[in-house]
Motif scaffolding. Structure first.
Motif, PDB file in Angstrom:
ATOM      1  N   ARG A   1      20.879  50.971  21.190  1.00 30.14           N
ATOM      2  CA  ARG A   1      20.270  49.635  21.222  1.00 30.14           C
ATOM      3  C   ARG A   1      21.058  48.841  20.179  1.00 30.14           C
ATOM      4  O   ARG A   1      20.872  49.020  18.984  1.00 30.14           O
ATOM      5  CB  ARG A   1      18.786  49.704  20.843  1.00 30.14           C
ATOM      6  CG  ARG A   1      17.944  50.587  21.766  1.00 30.14           C
ATOM      7  CD  ARG A   1      16.461  50.409  21.461  1.00 30.14           C
ATOM      8  NE  ARG A   1      15.644  51.519  21.943  1.00 30.14           N
ATOM      9  CZ  ARG A   1      15.136  51.617  23.159  1.00 30.14           C
ATOM     10  NH1 ARG A   1      15.376  50.696  24.047  1.00 30.14           N
ATOM     11  NH2 ARG A   1      14.383  52.643  23.508  1.00 30.14           N
TER      12      ARG A   1
ATOM     13  N   THR B   1      14.974  52.944  33.738  1.00 31.20           N
ATOM     14  CA  THR B   1      13.986  53.145  32.676  1.00 31.20           C
ATOM     15  C   THR B   1      12.826  53.935  33.255  1.00 31.20           C
ATOM     16  O   THR B   1      12.458  53.719  34.418  1.00 31.20           O
ATOM     17  CB  THR B   1      13.456  51.808  32.102  1.00 31.20           C
ATOM     18  OG1 THR B   1      12.233  52.071  31.377  1.00 31.20           O
ATOM     19  CG2 THR B   1      13.144  50.766  33.145  1.00 31.20           C
ATOM     20  N   ILE B   2      12.276  54.823  32.449  1.00 30.12           N
ATOM     21  CA  ILE B   2      11.136  55.591  32.988  1.00 30.12           C
ATOM     22  C   ILE B   2       9.906  54.700  33.149  1.00 30.12           C
ATOM     23  O   ILE B   2       8.990  55.041  33.875  1.00 30.12           O
ATOM     24  CB  ILE B   2      10.784  56.818  32.106  1.00 30.12           C
ATOM     25  CG1 ILE B   2      10.312  56.394  30.716  1.00 30.12           C
ATOM     26  CG2 ILE B   2      11.936  57.792  32.046  1.00 30.12           C
ATOM     27  CD1 ILE B   2       9.600  57.508  29.956  1.00 30.12           C
ATOM     28  N   ASP B   3       9.889  53.547  32.479  1.00 28.83           N
ATOM     29  CA  ASP B   3       8.684  52.701  32.461  1.00 28.83           C
ATOM     30  C   ASP B   3       8.411  51.957  33.768  1.00 28.83           C
ATOM     31  O   ASP B   3       7.307  51.485  33.985  1.00 28.83           O
ATOM     32  CB  ASP B   3       8.790  51.655  31.337  1.00 28.83           C
ATOM     33  CG  ASP B   3       8.729  52.289  29.960  1.00 28.83           C
ATOM     34  OD1 ASP B   3       8.468  53.500  29.884  1.00 28.83           O
ATOM     35  OD2 ASP B   3       8.957  51.577  28.970  1.00 28.83           O
TER      36      ASP B   3
ATOM     37  N   MET C   1       4.320  57.471  27.859  1.00 27.24           N
ATOM     38  CA  MET C   1       5.150  56.314  27.510  1.00 27.24           C
ATOM     39  C   MET C   1       4.809  55.102  28.385  1.00 27.24           C
ATOM     40  O   MET C   1       4.182  55.233  29.433  1.00 27.24           O
ATOM     41  CB  MET C   1       6.627  56.656  27.600  1.00 27.24           C
ATOM     42  CG  MET C   1       7.142  57.279  26.310  1.00 27.24           C
ATOM     43  SD  MET C   1       8.919  57.423  26.324  1.00 27.24           S
ATOM     44  CE  MET C   1       9.204  57.935  24.624  1.00 27.24           C
ATOM     45  N   GLY C   2       5.301  53.970  27.956  1.00 32.26           N
ATOM     46  CA  GLY C   2       5.022  52.713  28.646  1.00 32.26           C
ATOM     47  C   GLY C   2       4.601  51.708  27.593  1.00 32.26           C
ATOM     48  O   GLY C   2       3.414  51.468  27.387  1.00 32.26           O
ATOM     49  N   ARG C   3       5.617  51.178  26.906  1.00 31.49           N
ATOM     50  CA  ARG C   3       5.377  50.250  25.799  1.00 31.49           C
ATOM     51  C   ARG C   3       4.640  49.000  26.279  1.00 31.49           C
ATOM     52  O   ARG C   3       3.709  48.534  25.658  1.00 31.49           O
ATOM     53  CB  ARG C   3       6.753  49.866  25.231  1.00 31.49           C
ATOM     54  CG  ARG C   3       6.740  49.388  23.832  1.00 31.49           C
ATOM     55  CD  ARG C   3       8.148  49.216  23.315  1.00 31.49           C
ATOM     56  NE  ARG C   3       9.165  49.189  24.357  1.00 31.49           N
ATOM     57  CZ  ARG C   3      10.438  49.459  24.128  1.00 31.49           C
ATOM     58  NH1 ARG C   3      10.837  49.796  22.945  1.00 31.49           N
ATOM     59  NH2 ARG C   3      11.320  49.381  25.105  1.00 31.49           N
TER      60      ARG C   3
ATOM     61  N   GLU D   1       1.041  54.153  26.268  1.00 33.59           N
ATOM     62  CA  GLU D   1       1.459  53.827  24.898  1.00 33.59           C
ATOM     63  C   GLU D   1       1.106  52.379  24.520  1.00 33.59           C
ATOM     64  O   GLU D   1       0.721  52.091  23.389  1.00 33.59           O
ATOM     65  CB  GLU D   1       2.981  54.017  24.885  1.00 33.59           C
ATOM     66  CG  GLU D   1       3.686  53.881  23.599  1.00 33.59           C
ATOM     67  CD  GLU D   1       5.206  53.924  23.841  1.00 33.59           C
ATOM     68  OE1 GLU D   1       5.654  54.128  24.989  1.00 33.59           O
ATOM     69  OE2 GLU D   1       5.926  53.752  22.861  1.00 33.59           O
TER      70      GLU D   1
ATOM     71  N   HIS E   1       8.976  61.782  23.797  1.00 29.46           N
ATOM     72  CA  HIS E   1      10.295  61.704  24.431  1.00 29.46           C
ATOM     73  C   HIS E   1      10.602  62.795  25.447  1.00 29.46           C
ATOM     74  O   HIS E   1      11.622  62.711  26.132  1.00 29.46           O
ATOM     75  CB  HIS E   1      11.382  61.657  23.350  1.00 29.46           C
ATOM     76  CG  HIS E   1      11.400  60.344  22.629  1.00 29.46           C
ATOM     77  ND1 HIS E   1      10.495  60.029  21.650  1.00 29.46           N
ATOM     78  CD2 HIS E   1      12.190  59.248  22.786  1.00 29.46           C
ATOM     79  CE1 HIS E   1      10.727  58.803  21.204  1.00 29.46           C
ATOM     80  NE2 HIS E   1      11.744  58.302  21.878  1.00 29.46           N
TER      81      HIS E   1
ATOM     82  N   ARG F   1      11.460  61.528  28.792  1.00 26.66           N
ATOM     83  CA  ARG F   1      12.739  60.874  29.106  1.00 26.66           C
ATOM     84  C   ARG F   1      13.838  61.865  29.472  1.00 26.66           C
ATOM     85  O   ARG F   1      14.932  61.455  29.857  1.00 26.66           O
ATOM     86  CB  ARG F   1      13.183  60.015  27.914  1.00 26.66           C
ATOM     87  CG  ARG F   1      12.338  58.789  27.690  1.00 26.66           C
ATOM     88  CD  ARG F   1      13.176  57.550  27.487  1.00 26.66           C
ATOM     89  NE  ARG F   1      14.075  57.662  26.385  1.00 26.66           N
ATOM     90  CZ  ARG F   1      13.996  56.944  25.256  1.00 26.66           C
ATOM     91  NH1 ARG F   1      13.017  56.086  25.101  1.00 26.66           N
ATOM     92  NH2 ARG F   1      14.879  57.086  24.322  1.00 26.66           N
TER      93      ARG F   1
HETATM   94  O1  F6P Z   1      11.744  51.825  27.355  1.00 24.52           O
HETATM   95  C1  F6P Z   1      11.481  53.136  27.583  1.00 24.52           C
HETATM   96  C2  F6P Z   1      10.736  53.765  26.437  1.00 24.52           C
HETATM   97  O2  F6P Z   1      10.692  55.120  26.737  1.00 24.52           O
HETATM   98  C3  F6P Z   1       9.338  53.198  26.162  1.00 24.52           C
HETATM   99  O3  F6P Z   1       8.357  53.655  27.033  1.00 24.52           O
HETATM  100  C4  F6P Z   1       9.125  53.631  24.749  1.00 24.52           C
HETATM  101  O4  F6P Z   1       8.197  52.818  24.113  1.00 24.52           O
HETATM  102  C5  F6P Z   1      10.480  53.468  24.156  1.00 24.52           C
HETATM  103  O5  F6P Z   1      11.410  53.618  25.196  1.00 24.52           O
HETATM  104  C6  F6P Z   1      10.781  54.423  23.025  1.00 24.52           C
HETATM  105  O6  F6P Z   1      12.009  54.065  22.478  1.00 24.52           O
HETATM  106  P1  F6P Z   1      12.796  54.892  21.382  1.00 24.52           P
HETATM  107  O7  F6P Z   1      13.514  55.994  22.075  1.00 24.52           O
HETATM  108  O8  F6P Z   1      13.729  53.926  20.783  1.00 24.52           O
HETATM  109  O9  F6P Z   1      11.778  55.438  20.429  1.00 24.52           O
END
Ligand code: F6P
Length: 324
Positions: free
Chosen positions: A72, A126-128, A170-172, A223, A254, A257
């Motif tokens: 990122r 993205t998994i979201d 997950m799922g911000r 989340e 994680h 993911r």
């Molecule tokens: O955007 C995908 C995601 O897995 C979100 O669901 C989660 O909040 C975020 O990434 C976590 O990000 P990081 O790997 O930077 O902690």
């Protein structure tokens, strides 16, 4: 078009490698040189490029993660950073750029495209599943299967101990994973940011289920849910208001993911990768490829970023009926 560069950025997801493979092979098929960029936009800034060919991507369709690494990038948010990236695009004679990732990735790609007129195409990974313009993002299906498998396991111990489990998935910003896995794994309640059911309703629902003879329960919490400050706070609330319950919390994190992509995600990644290259060849850019009613269609990147995905309301009703 002679050279197409591509990068993976933001949170990784199963199927990212399958998307890289599809882009590379589609380039090779069209006699275009595929150029991989390491570490997302950071690699674009530092010029961390690798020329690839059809054989460079052998044996990766089934692998989780991304062989190109991801990041990122903070520097890409600055004009100076993007200028450096553009100089590397010029230096390497890159004619088009494919950005593989989610919302943040597309935002970076769109700004870059507008600023320097570099043709950009986005592939949603993205998994979201929270990207407008596609019913499915790459990685979502695999994550659903992973989560359901894990909840099934937690249910074994929950039922042995007559316990209530709060499971955070997950799922911000979106509840797609929670809603679908909650139904798929038979959860008692599903808490998602799109539908704030309130703590009272949760307590009432748990009381009711105990009264009807349920000895253990699963509550799936996205989340990004806003009912409690955290899943731990939800547990504390239930401990206080429903003393008869033996509650536990499990944050899946994680692990959702990782892993080998499902067949669905591999096929989707292959289709989207080919469409991304086709679009650049047809001089169509500033767009995202997406799955709509079974077809791979294009959506303006701007819309993909700004538009909201809608939660399937029917699923909320199904969940209510199932947890009677
Ligand atoms: O955007 C995908 C995601 O897995 C979100 O669901 C989660 O909040 C975020 O990434 C976590 O990000 P990081 O790997 O930077 O902690």
């Amino acid at each position: 078009m002679k050279k197409i560069a591509f990068l993976t950025s933001g949170g990784d997801a199963p199927g990212m490698n399958a998307a890289i493979r599809a882009v590379v092979r589609a380039c090779a098929y069209n006699n275009i040189i595929p150029v991989g960029v390491y570490r997302g936009f950071d690699g674009l800034i530092s010029g961390d490029f690798i020329e690839m060919n059809a054989r460079s991507v052998k044996g990766i369709i089934n692998k989780g993660g991304t062989i190109l690494k991801t990041a990122r990038s903070e520097e890409f948010k600055t004009k100076t950073g993007r200028k450096k990236a553009y100089q590397n695009i010029l230096k390497n004679n890159i004619d088009g750029l494919i950005v593989i990732g989610g919302d943040g990735t597309f935002t970076g790609g769109l700004i870059f495209c507008n600023e320097f007129k570099v043709p950009v195409i986005g592939i949603p990974v993205t998994i979201d599943n929270d990207i407008y313009g596609t019913s499915h993002t790459i990685g979502y299906d695999t994550a659903l299967n992973t989560v359901v498998e894990v909840i099934d396991k937690i249910r074994d111990t929950a039922s042995s101990h007559n316990r209530l489990f709060f499971i955070e998935v997950m799922g911000r910003d979106a509840g797609h994973i929670a809603l679908n896995t909650g139904i798929g794994a038979g959860a008692e309640e599903i808490l998602i940011p799109e539908a704030n059911l309130g703590l009272d309703r949760l307590v009432e629902s748990l009381k009711r289920s105990k009264a009807t003879g349920k000895s253990s329960s699963i509550v799936v919490v996205a989340e990004g849910d806003t009912i409690g400050k955290s899943v731990f706070e939800l547990k504390d609330y239930v401990d206080k208001h429903l003393p008869g319950y033996d509650a536990r919390v499990s944050v899946l994190g994680h692990l959702q993911r990782g892993g080998s992509p499902s067949c669905f995600d591999r096929v989707l990644a292959s289709r989207m990768g080919v469409k991304a290259v086709d679009s650049l060849l047809e001089n169509k850019y500033n767009l995202m490829v997406g799955l709509k009613a079974g077809l791979i269609e294009l959506t303006p990147l701007e819309k993909a970023i700004k538009g909201n995905t809608e939660i399937n309301k029917e699923l909320l009703r199904i969940s209510d009926i199932m947890s009677i």
